[in-house]
Design an enzyme around this catalytic site. Structure first.
Site, PDB file in Angstrom:
ATOM      1  N   LYS A 166      45.616  44.215  46.853  1.00  0.00           N
ATOM      2  CA  LYS A 166      45.314  43.599  45.555  1.00  0.00           C
ATOM      3  C   LYS A 166      44.694  42.215  45.710  1.00  0.00           C
ATOM      4  O   LYS A 166      43.999  41.734  44.826  1.00  0.00           O
ATOM      5  CB  LYS A 166      46.571  43.541  44.694  1.00  0.00           C
ATOM      6  CG  LYS A 166      47.018  44.937  44.280  1.00  0.00           C
ATOM      7  CD  LYS A 166      48.232  44.939  43.385  1.00  0.00           C
ATOM      8  CE  LYS A 166      48.582  46.350  42.941  1.00  0.00           C
ATOM      9  NZ  LYS A 166      49.077  47.181  44.074  1.00  0.00           N
TER      10      LYS A 166
HETATM   11  C1  LIG Z   1      48.903  48.606  44.114  1.00  0.00           C
HETATM   12  C2  LIG Z   1      49.057  49.308  45.421  1.00  0.00           C
HETATM   13  C3  LIG Z   1      48.656  50.650  45.602  1.00  0.00           C
HETATM   14  C4  LIG Z   1      48.107  51.494  44.467  1.00  0.00           C
HETATM   15  O1  LIG Z   1      46.837  51.099  44.044  1.00  0.00           O
HETATM   16  P1  LIG Z   1      46.251  51.624  42.640  1.00  0.00           P
HETATM   17  O2  LIG Z   1      44.996  50.863  42.430  1.00  0.00           O
HETATM   18  O3  LIG Z   1      47.308  51.288  41.620  1.00  0.00           O
HETATM   19  O4  LIG Z   1      46.033  53.075  42.766  1.00  0.00           O
HETATM   20  C5  LIG Z   1      48.798  51.209  46.857  1.00  0.00           C
HETATM   21  N1  LIG Z   1      49.337  50.517  47.882  1.00  0.00           N
HETATM   22  C6  LIG Z   1      49.743  49.234  47.749  1.00  0.00           C
HETATM   23  C7  LIG Z   1      50.345  48.549  48.920  1.00  0.00           C
HETATM   24  C8  LIG Z   1      49.614  48.582  46.521  1.00  0.00           C
HETATM   25  O5  LIG Z   1      50.032  47.305  46.405  1.00  0.00           O
END
Ligand SMILES: *Cc1c(COP(=O)(O)O)cnc(C)c1O
Length: 460
Positions: A110
């Site tokens: 993120k």
């Molecule tokens: C947020 C997250 C995901 C999922 O991503 P999306 O965009 O919600 O599909 C997968 N792995 C980690 C470590 C995350 O923080």
């Protein structure tokens, strides 16, 4: 003519990138999407030679009407907080290529988008002469990445609600050790659902929302999806260089569908991305949808890959728009059915995304196997993607597996899988084990959070 943004439900008139980035949702409840998707096939050879910031510039400017020098500065500002100039390096591990998305300040994917959103918001707000109070509800990862992106920004205050005592100790410290004046951690009594309910309640109160200038940076924000397109393009180039293959396939650990949606856009732009493989844990609404056409809500089961413990994928509506022939009336109808009965059937049209589920045992086995055979530690989210990717891949094409978090964030899963303690460490996490923290304990009620915002929000 630069790209404009329209609602998946067809309501409001098209708007600019800046408006779309600050608005988050459309007023009619739909999600904002570009009114056209640029075709970049004629530039791929040139793009293959660019550095990460230069590539990010080329991709983002197709969708964002920002002056060239401003966009370059915002990208540089976001990129310099990554620990490698490659930002998202690709490394081989046994039969796959790992796209490491965890080199940002909070060690999760993120960061790639939120490190850009911070400078972007500061710029847009300065242009408009406005302030913004950003409200976030988090079950763990989103909160720390949002804080890391927005801390110390002049025109933004950030209020992050987490369910008190229900996020992991590491996640809590990642949030509460940030002491910048514009950061407020609210430890709310109750569950993550209570935090989300409070968030919805405050956003539904339109006069309050407007007076306090409340904003959101959750995964439906278009600017986040846009930043994620960059690393799809980047990694396909790196794997083509390493293998000489023409096309590449990608496995994506999925929760809210934000990440994999960026891959869907990248492929529609003409990137030679073959299979796009979506991976879920036991919370498998998306796997059921893509394998059987059954998008129906289930109960959320807590797993060792908590960022994928999601039953209603907030970004799915964007994909649905394309799958339903870009017809807002059909999207409205489908979403009304889902919101009413919790169920949606998606049977017609191309199944252009492959999907599979890996349960906890299979996930742990993948961590163990990659550690024993390739000396690579996978975090539990990444391991779900690797397990499903290996199952659904085309054996003749290279497979990229996205590593969405650093394994040191999830020591319990690593211990369970390998039987060893202390294998996964990271100096950034060691550093936050000590040191001052700040948080505000609040009851799980809309009124209490509203009052807190009234007292501490900028311009309140
Ligand atoms: C947020 C997250 C995901 C999922 O991503 P999306 O965009 O919600 O599909 C997968 N792995 C980690 C470590 C995350 O923080």
């Amino acid at each position: 003519m630069s790209v404009r943004y329209i609602s998946t439900r067809g309501g409001p008139p098209p708007r600019s990138f800046s408006e779309a980035a600050l608005a988050g949702l459309a007023e009619d409840g739909g999600l904002l999407i570009p009114n056209r998707i640029p075709d970049v096939r004629d530039r791929l050879d040139r793009w293959a030679r660019l550095s990460y910031p230069d590539l990010a510039f080329e991709v983002i400017r197709l969708y964002a009407d920002l002056p060239e020098d401003v966009l370059r500065r915002l990208i540089a500002d976001g990129v310099h907080r990554f620990r490698t100039p490659e930002v998202t390096p690709v490394v081989p591990a046994g039969p796959v290529h790992i796209l490491e998305l965890f080199h940002g300040p909070t060690l999760a994917f993120k960061d790639v988008a939120l490190q850009f959103i911070g400078p972007l918001f500061d710029h847009l707000l300065a242009q408009a002469g406005q302030d913004l109070n950003v409200l976030v509800a988090t079950s763990g990862d989103t909160g720390s990445a949002a804080i890391a992106g927005l801390r110390g920004r002049d025109r933004v205050r950030i209020f992050v609600m987490h369910p008190r005592g229900r996020v992991s100790p590491i996640q809590e410290r990642q949030m509460t050790t940030v002491l910048d004046e514009n950061v407020f951690n609210l430890a709310v009594e109750g569950t993550f659902d209570d935090c989300q309910r409070i968030m919805k309640g405050l956003f539904a109160d339109v006069p309050f929302k407007e007076r306090l200038r409340l904003g959101a940076v959750n995964s439906v924000n278009w600017a986040r999806v846009l930043c994620q397109i960059v690393y799809y393009v980047w990694s396909v180039f790196r794997v083509r260089e390493a293998t000489g293959a023409g096309r590449v396939q990608m496995a994506v650990p999925t929760g809210n569908f934000g990440n994999v949606l960026a891959g869907y856009y990248a492929r529609r732009m003409g990137l030679p991305l073959d299979r796009l493989i979506l991976a879920t844990n036991e919370n498998d609404i998306l796997t059921r949808c893509f394998t059987r056409g059954d998008y129906s809500r289930g109960e959320v089961v807590p797993t060792l890959s908590p960022s994928m413990d999601i039953q209603v994928a907030s970004n799915f509506e964007r994909y649905l728009y394309y799958r339903l022939g870009e017809d807002p009336a059909r999207v409205r109808e489908a979403m009304a059915g889902f919101e009413g009965g919790g169920e949606l059937r998606l049977l017609e049209g191309p199944a252009d995304i492959l999907a599979g589920r890996a349960d906890t045992d299979e996930m742990l086995a993948a961590i163990r196997r990659y550690w024993q055979e390739h000396r690579t530690l996978l975090d539990p989210h990444t391991a779900v993607g690797v397990a499903v990717g290996e199952r659904l891949r085309d054996p003749d094409l290279p497979l990229v597996c996205q590593a969405t978090a650093h394994p040191a964030k999830f020591p319990d899963a690593i211990r369970k899988a390998t039987g060893q303690d202390g294998l996964a460490r990271h100096p950034l996490l060691d550093a936050i084990l000590t040191g001052e923290t700040r948080r505000y304990d609040l009851p799980g009620e809309v009124g209490a959070v509203r009052e807190f915002l009234e007292r501490n929000g900028s311009g309140a």
